[in-house]
Design a protein around this motif. Structure first.
Motif, PDB file in Angstrom:
ATOM      1  N   ASN A 125       0.193   8.907 -33.656  1.00 29.19           N
ATOM      2  CA  ASN A 125       0.162   8.159 -32.398  1.00 29.19           C
ATOM      3  C   ASN A 125       0.022   6.669 -32.708  1.00 29.19           C
ATOM      4  OD1 ASN A 125      -0.143  10.594 -30.467  1.00 29.19           O
ATOM      5  ND2 ASN A 125      -1.817  10.882 -31.926  1.00 29.19           N
ATOM      6  N   PRO A 126       1.028   6.084 -33.346  1.00 28.61           N
ATOM      7  CA  PRO A 126       0.895   4.688 -33.781  1.00 28.61           C
ATOM      8  C   PRO A 126       0.956   3.711 -32.617  1.00 28.61           C
ATOM      9  CG  PRO A 126       3.117   5.476 -34.187  1.00 28.61           C
ATOM     10  CD  PRO A 126       2.332   6.658 -33.708  1.00 28.61           C
ATOM     11  N   ARG A 127       0.274   2.589 -32.781  1.00 26.93           N
ATOM     12  CA  ARG A 127       0.412   1.482 -31.845  1.00 26.93           C
ATOM     13  C   ARG A 127       1.726   0.764 -32.132  1.00 26.93           C
ATOM     14  NH1 ARG A 127      -4.729  -1.786 -33.488  1.00 26.93           N
ATOM     15  NH2 ARG A 127      -3.768  -1.240 -35.488  1.00 26.93           N
ATOM     16  N   LEU A 128       2.165  -0.044 -31.208  1.00 30.24           N
ATOM     17  CA  LEU A 128       3.423  -0.753 -31.392  1.00 30.24           C
ATOM     18  C   LEU A 128       3.377  -1.688 -32.593  1.00 30.24           C
ATOM     19  CD1 LEU A 128       6.265  -1.182 -30.259  1.00 30.24           C
ATOM     20  CD2 LEU A 128       5.330  -3.020 -28.831  1.00 30.24           C
ATOM     21  N   ILE A 129       2.194  -2.197 -32.935  1.00 29.23           N
ATOM     22  CA  ILE A 129       2.086  -3.124 -34.063  1.00 29.23           C
ATOM     23  C   ILE A 129       1.950  -2.414 -35.398  1.00 29.23           C
ATOM     24  CG2 ILE A 129       1.065  -4.939 -32.632  1.00 29.23           C
ATOM     25  CD1 ILE A 129      -1.671  -4.163 -33.794  1.00 29.23           C
ATOM     26  N   ASP A 130       1.852  -1.066 -35.398  1.00 28.66           N
ATOM     27  CA  ASP A 130       1.695  -0.307 -36.642  1.00 28.66           C
ATOM     28  C   ASP A 130       3.047   0.072 -37.248  1.00 28.66           C
ATOM     29  OD1 ASP A 130      -1.083  -0.338 -36.548  1.00 28.66           O
ATOM     30  OD2 ASP A 130      -1.179   1.489 -35.335  1.00 28.66           O
ATOM     31  N   ALA A 158      13.343  -6.102 -39.854  1.00 31.55           N
ATOM     32  CA  ALA A 158      12.094  -5.368 -39.666  1.00 31.55           C
ATOM     33  C   ALA A 158      12.404  -4.015 -39.039  1.00 31.55           C
ATOM     34  CB  ALA A 158      11.135  -6.158 -38.788  1.00 31.55           C
ATOM     35  N   VAL A 159      11.709  -2.984 -39.517  1.00 28.90           N
ATOM     36  CA  VAL A 159      11.935  -1.620 -39.029  1.00 28.90           C
ATOM     37  C   VAL A 159      10.587  -0.954 -38.779  1.00 28.90           C
ATOM     38  CG1 VAL A 159      12.891   0.655 -39.548  1.00 28.90           C
ATOM     39  CG2 VAL A 159      14.103  -1.400 -40.309  1.00 28.90           C
ATOM     40  N   ARG A 160      10.489  -0.302 -37.642  1.00 32.08           N
ATOM     41  CA  ARG A 160       9.324   0.533 -37.332  1.00 32.08           C
ATOM     42  C   ARG A 160       9.848   1.931 -37.034  1.00 32.08           C
ATOM     43  NH1 ARG A 160       6.896   2.624 -32.812  1.00 32.08           N
ATOM     44  NH2 ARG A 160       4.609   2.824 -32.823  1.00 32.08           N
ATOM     45  N   ALA A 161       9.637   2.854 -37.969  1.00 27.61           N
ATOM     46  CA  ALA A 161      10.198   4.206 -37.841  1.00 27.61           C
ATOM     47  C   ALA A 161       9.077   5.240 -37.781  1.00 27.61           C
ATOM     48  CB  ALA A 161      11.126   4.508 -39.002  1.00 27.61           C
ATOM     49  N   THR A 162       9.180   6.151 -36.826  1.00 24.10           N
ATOM     50  CA  THR A 162       8.297   7.311 -36.731  1.00 24.10           C
ATOM     51  C   THR A 162       9.176   8.551 -36.642  1.00 24.10           C
ATOM     52  OG1 THR A 162       8.176   7.432 -34.302  1.00 24.10           O
ATOM     53  CG2 THR A 162       6.701   5.868 -35.395  1.00 24.10           C
ATOM     54  N   PHE A 355      11.970 -10.910 -49.997  1.00 20.94           N
ATOM     55  CA  PHE A 355      10.548 -10.567 -49.990  1.00 20.94           C
ATOM     56  C   PHE A 355      10.304  -9.409 -49.024  1.00 20.94           C
ATOM     57  CE2 PHE A 355      10.983 -15.020 -51.080  1.00 20.94           C
ATOM     58  CZ  PHE A 355      10.248 -15.098 -52.254  1.00 20.94           C
ATOM     59  N   VAL A 356       9.521  -8.451 -49.486  1.00 22.47           N
ATOM     60  CA  VAL A 356       9.273  -7.220 -48.736  1.00 22.47           C
ATOM     61  C   VAL A 356       7.871  -7.255 -48.154  1.00 22.47           C
ATOM     62  CG1 VAL A 356       9.140  -4.705 -48.884  1.00 22.47           C
ATOM     63  CG2 VAL A 356      10.835  -5.949 -50.252  1.00 22.47           C
ATOM     64  N   PHE A 357       7.746  -6.823 -46.907  1.00 22.86           N
ATOM     65  CA  PHE A 357       6.419  -6.704 -46.304  1.00 22.86           C
ATOM     66  C   PHE A 357       6.306  -5.330 -45.664  1.00 22.86           C
ATOM     67  CE2 PHE A 357       8.965  -8.204 -42.723  1.00 22.86           C
ATOM     68  CZ  PHE A 357       8.506  -7.416 -41.688  1.00 22.86           C
ATOM     69  N   ALA A 358       5.081  -4.866 -45.524  1.00 27.95           N
ATOM     70  CA  ALA A 358       4.828  -3.572 -44.885  1.00 27.95           C
ATOM     71  C   ALA A 358       3.476  -3.634 -44.212  1.00 27.95           C
ATOM     72  CB  ALA A 358       4.865  -2.445 -45.909  1.00 27.95           C
ATOM     73  N   LYS A 359       3.361  -2.941 -43.071  1.00 28.65           N
ATOM     74  CA  LYS A 359       2.097  -2.848 -42.343  1.00 28.65           C
ATOM     75  C   LYS A 359       1.808  -1.384 -42.098  1.00 28.65           C
ATOM     76  CE  LYS A 359      -0.319  -4.406 -38.160  1.00 28.65           C
ATOM     77  NZ  LYS A 359      -1.503  -4.834 -38.850  1.00 28.65           N
TER      78      LYS A 359
END
Length: 359
Positions: A125-130, A158-162, A355-359
């Motif tokens: 149940n991730p938040r939008l910023i996760d 940027a990618v946010r995948a669930t 440069f790679v970033f991840a949260k």
């Protein structure tokens, strides 16, 4: 008397501590933190966190309840002792439970289990910023002498995948100046960006919505606003390769600047078209360090039959560090019917550090 108090205190500490027996007969005392399938972590008052390969552990005795997860998914909570190749777990609810050592997948203390459950819940149940991952690359080239040139490039993804959905954001920009022909002139100035949302309906099927934005000085394009939506199919989806196919509808709204060939007030400067969207997105990892991505979208024009747009992007990256890689990319925008005096194709080539970033 003082010595007796110290000895008594040490004996109490040993009696209240968990015990780990090793192959060589040594015994270690402390608090069992976790077993992750490979190593057992024991927190000792004297040595701090001690990591022990599981193959070197022959016995475990706990004085605190431990969370034992079996390979079949069952979780048992209780005081743990070992008897050869078997685990004896004294639970409050069902009494003693026996499990084979080989069937144990994880062991966690209560605080470690709570932290693990919290993290798993965050993924479910991730938040939008996760859960965002992405890349950022920046390039600058300058020459001086007989000619002076400057080129600036910027790229970001940027990618946010669930398991349920996926959000993708992208941006590319190039700006270049040169005085090779005399006065200092802008020789390239283009910006491209977009956002897409995919919602999985089935393991192989998804629906999507997207918006693309574009500005290109040398196409006299002030703004292209192109929302689209449709259905997609995960043709290939594994750890190393993905291939998504998509079909949908799009609206293309274009705002062009006046030119010598197209004066201000001309109806061809501002146009709105209905389009079909046919697309594919491909990603492949050749190794742990080398990967490529490729996107192709065709937009046959329904309002002006015979004309079409094409967006094509391709990039390859080779990792130098976990957080940095070298990348080369190309971004092509094709317009079959540009305003008079402008070419059909505009291609951006960029290369540099990535440069790679991840949260």
């Amino acid at each position: 008397m003082r010595r007796l108090i110290i000895i008594t205190f040490l004996l109490v500490q040993v009696l209240l501590a968990d015990q780990v027996t090793l192959k060589n007969g040594d015994r270690l005392s402390g608090n069992i933190i976790k077993y992750d399938g490979k190593n057992l972590v024991l927190k000792s008052d004297l040595a701090g966190d001690v990591t022990i390969p599981w193959a070197n552990v022959t016995g475990v005795t706990s004085t605190q309840p431990l969370n034992v997860t079996l390979k079949d998914g069952q979780r048992i909570v209780g005081i743990v002792t070992t008897d050869g190749a078997k685990f004896q777990i004294a639970t409050k609810e069902t009494g003693n439970v026996t499990a084979a050592r080989d069937s144990v997948e994880y062991i966690r203390s209560d605080p470690e289990q709570k932290a693990y459950d919290t993290e798993i819940d965050r993924y479910k149940n991730p938040r939008l910023i996760d859960l965002w991952t992405g890349t950022f690359d920046l390039g600058f080239t300058q020459t001086a002498g007989n000619t002076e040139t400057e080129t600036f490039t910027l790229g970001a993804n940027a990618v946010r995948a669930t398991t349920r959905d996926k959000i993708t954001v992208s941006y590319t920009q190039i700006y270049s100046t040169s005085n090779a022909s005399g006065p200092n002139l802008t020789t390239a100035n283009a910006k491209r960006g977009g956002i897409q949302y995919n919602l999985n309906l089935k393991p192989k099927m998804f629906i999507f919505g997207l918006v693309d934005l574009e500005n290109d000085q040398f196409q006299s394009l002030d703004l292209r606003f192109a929302p689209a939506g449709g259905v997609g199919y995960h043709a290939i989806k594994n750890a190393n390769t993905t291939l998504d196919l998509s079909l949908g509808a799009s609206m293309d709204k274009e705002f062009f600047s006046a030119t010598a060939a197209v004066p201000a007030g001309s109806p061809s400067l501002n146009q709105t078209y209905a389009e079909v969207l046919i697309g594919e997105q491909f990603m492949h990892k050749f190794s742990k360090t080398v990967s490529m991505t490729e996107n192709l979208a065709l937009y046959p024009n329904v309002s002006s039959v015979g004309n079409f747009r094409m967006n094509f992007d391709i990039a390859a990256a080779a990792a130098i560090k976990k957080w940095m890689s070298f990348q080369i990319s190309a971004s092509d925008r094709y317009l079959s019917d540009p305003i008079p005096g402008r070419k059909t194709n505009d291609i951006l080539f960029t290369t540099g550090l990535h440069f790679v970033f991840a949260k």
